[in-house]
Motif scaffolding. Structure first.
Motif, short mmCIF file in Angstrom:
data_model
loop_
_atom_site.label_atom_id
_atom_site.label_comp_id
_atom_site.label_asym_id
_atom_site.label_seq_id
_atom_site.Cartn_x
_atom_site.Cartn_y
_atom_site.Cartn_z
N TYR A 138 -3.56 5.67 5.97
CA TYR A 138 -3.19 5.86 4.75
C TYR A 138 -2.49 7.15 4.37
O TYR A 138 -2.17 7.29 3.36
CB TYR A 138 -4.18 5.57 3.87
N SER A 186 2.26 -1.67 1.49
CA SER A 186 3.50 -2.28 2.10
C SER A 186 4.73 -1.94 1.04
O SER A 186 4.28 -1.72 0.11
CB SER A 186 3.46 -3.55 2.38
N GLU A 228 4.16 -4.08 -2.04
CA GLU A 228 2.87 -3.57 -2.65
C GLU A 228 3.38 -2.38 -3.46
O GLU A 228 3.15 -2.17 -4.78
CB GLU A 228 1.81 -3.44 -1.82
N HIS A 272 0.44 5.33 12.43
CA HIS A 272 1.64 4.54 11.50
C HIS A 272 1.60 3.23 11.98
O HIS A 272 1.64 2.05 11.22
CB HIS A 272 2.96 5.35 11.37
N SER A 273 1.62 2.89 13.44
CA SER A 273 1.61 1.93 14.10
C SER A 273 0.69 0.98 13.71
O SER A 273 0.57 -0.38 13.77
CB SER A 273 1.89 1.85 15.56
N LYS A 274 -0.58 1.50 13.41
CA LYS A 274 -1.83 0.68 13.17
C LYS A 274 -1.94 0.36 11.50
O LYS A 274 -2.94 -0.35 11.19
CB LYS A 274 -3.06 1.60 13.34
N PHE A 275 -0.89 0.92 10.76
CA PHE A 275 -1.19 0.70 9.22
C PHE A 275 -1.40 -0.76 9.00
O PHE A 275 -2.39 -1.07 8.21
CB PHE A 275 -0.22 1.43 8.46
N SER A 276 -0.34 -1.51 9.20
CA SER A 276 -0.26 -2.83 8.89
C SER A 276 -1.53 -3.61 9.09
O SER A 276 -2.13 -4.39 8.45
CB SER A 276 0.97 -3.50 9.42
N HIS A 309 -4.38 -2.22 7.04
CA HIS A 309 -4.38 -2.72 5.65
C HIS A 309 -4.58 -4.04 5.50
O HIS A 309 -5.36 -4.65 4.38
CB HIS A 309 -3.04 -1.95 5.29
N SER A 310 -4.24 -4.71 6.19
CA SER A 310 -4.34 -6.37 6.18
C SER A 310 -5.77 -6.68 6.33
O SER A 310 -6.18 -7.60 5.67
CB SER A 310 -3.40 -7.19 7.23
#
Length: 323
Positions: A183, A189, A192, A255-259, A262-263
């Motif tokens: 974060y 997203s 969002e 950043h690659s792990k954010f989705s 977050h999901s």
């Protein structure tokens, strides 16, 4: 068209309040255990540096505060990590790195005029602790904060001022650790963020998701099993060609792990994100077996970021003759 998209993205930033990736003191303490010479005693010296960097002087501490545990507000039982008072006006390397790694969260970056964009996130601290990447848009300077204190640490060691060399290095560790938090690389997203521009409920959920992730690390470090500790201790150092590469790799991976992160937070906590989620709520969800995927992804981040930071520390300390 591009200008309109930029304006829209900037608008939604204002709804995302900064929270710190918590547990810096324990994260750092575990991360440095394999470094040689961490028990080496270092003489406490006075601050003697001319800096261009602006600080909130009300909260900036330039004296030594070892033995004053309230300075870095450890979690857990309030005893770990250890923080003994100085002996013969000296401190071991491990203690300087540990107790000063949370220092940038104590207010030194707050209440400043740093960027025309800071009003979009509500404070100046976020400017220095985050580095958002949303499509072609990049904002804020957490990476520059890391590199700034790496250079200042180098200058201190060149003056044979080991105390401030390590204390500045502890601050550098803070910023690169912050950038391992997903974060701190993206607030939500794309859709969002558009929604947050028109909905306080959506902006509140994004805030609470960020805060939850910060507290989830605290939970793993202090209140859960030993998995986080073992992951950090067991991480093998990896090396890159430059200090810029170290921080860029941290940001790219986080950043690659954010989705995924977050999901999973949304899937498991759902409507609970309408309010602040407590450590006790996190504990209950964990005991019910609902956080296994979130735990796995978080441990993955801890493992890789620990490897990168360990590599950086070895690389840097060798370059300044400390190991």
């Amino acid at each position: 068209m591009k200008r309109s998209i930029l304006n829209l993205l900037f608008v939604v930033f204002i709804f995302v309040t900064l929270f710190p990736w918590s547990g810096h003191e324990t994260m750092t303490y575990y991360m440095i255990q394999d470094l040689p010479n961490i028990d080496k005693k270092v003489l406490i010296t006075e601050y003697s540096y001319e800096e261009e960097r602006q600080y909130n002087l009300e909260y900036l501490s330039l004296t030594d505060v070892a033995g004053k545990r309230e300075f870095f507000s450890p979690n857990g039982d309030g005893v770990f990590p250890p923080d003994p008072p100085p002996v013969d006006n000296s401190l071991p390397v491990w203690q300087i790195l540990t107790i000063y790694s949370p220092e940038p969260d104590n207010g030194m970056d707050e209440g400043l005029d740093l960027s025309p964009l800071q009003g979009l996130i509500g404070n100046s601290q976020g400017v220095r602790h985050m580095r958002y990447k949303i499509g072609f848009l990049k904002a804020f300077e957490g990476d520059k904060s890391f590199l700034y204190f790496v250079e200042l640490s180098k200058q201190a060691f060149e003056k044979n001022d080991e105390y401030w060399g390590y204390r500045f290095l502890a601050r550098a560790l803070h910023y690169i650790e912050d950038l391992s938090q997903p974060y701190h690389n993206a607030p939500g997203s794309f859709f969002e963020m558009i929604g947050a521009a028109f909905s306080k409920n959506m902006s509140g959920k994004l805030n609470n998701a960020h805060y939850l992730m910060d507290d989830y690390l605290v939970y793993l470090l202090y209140y859960s099993d030993n998995a986080a500790k073992e992951i950090i201790l067991g991480a093998e150092p990896i090396f890159f060609d430059s200090y810029e590469d170290y921080v860029q790799e941290i940001m790219n991976y986080s950043h690659s792990k954010f989705s995924l992160i977050h999901s999973e937070i949304k899937a498991q906590f759902g409507e609970s994100l309408n309010d602040y989620v407590t450590i006790e709520q996190i504990r209950k969800m964990d005991e019910e077996g609902k956080l296994s995927k979130l735990k796995g992804e978080t441990l993955s981040i801890l493992s890789y970021s620990s490897s990168i930071i360990k590599g950086f520390l070895i690389d840097f300390l060798e370059s300044v003759g400390q190991i």
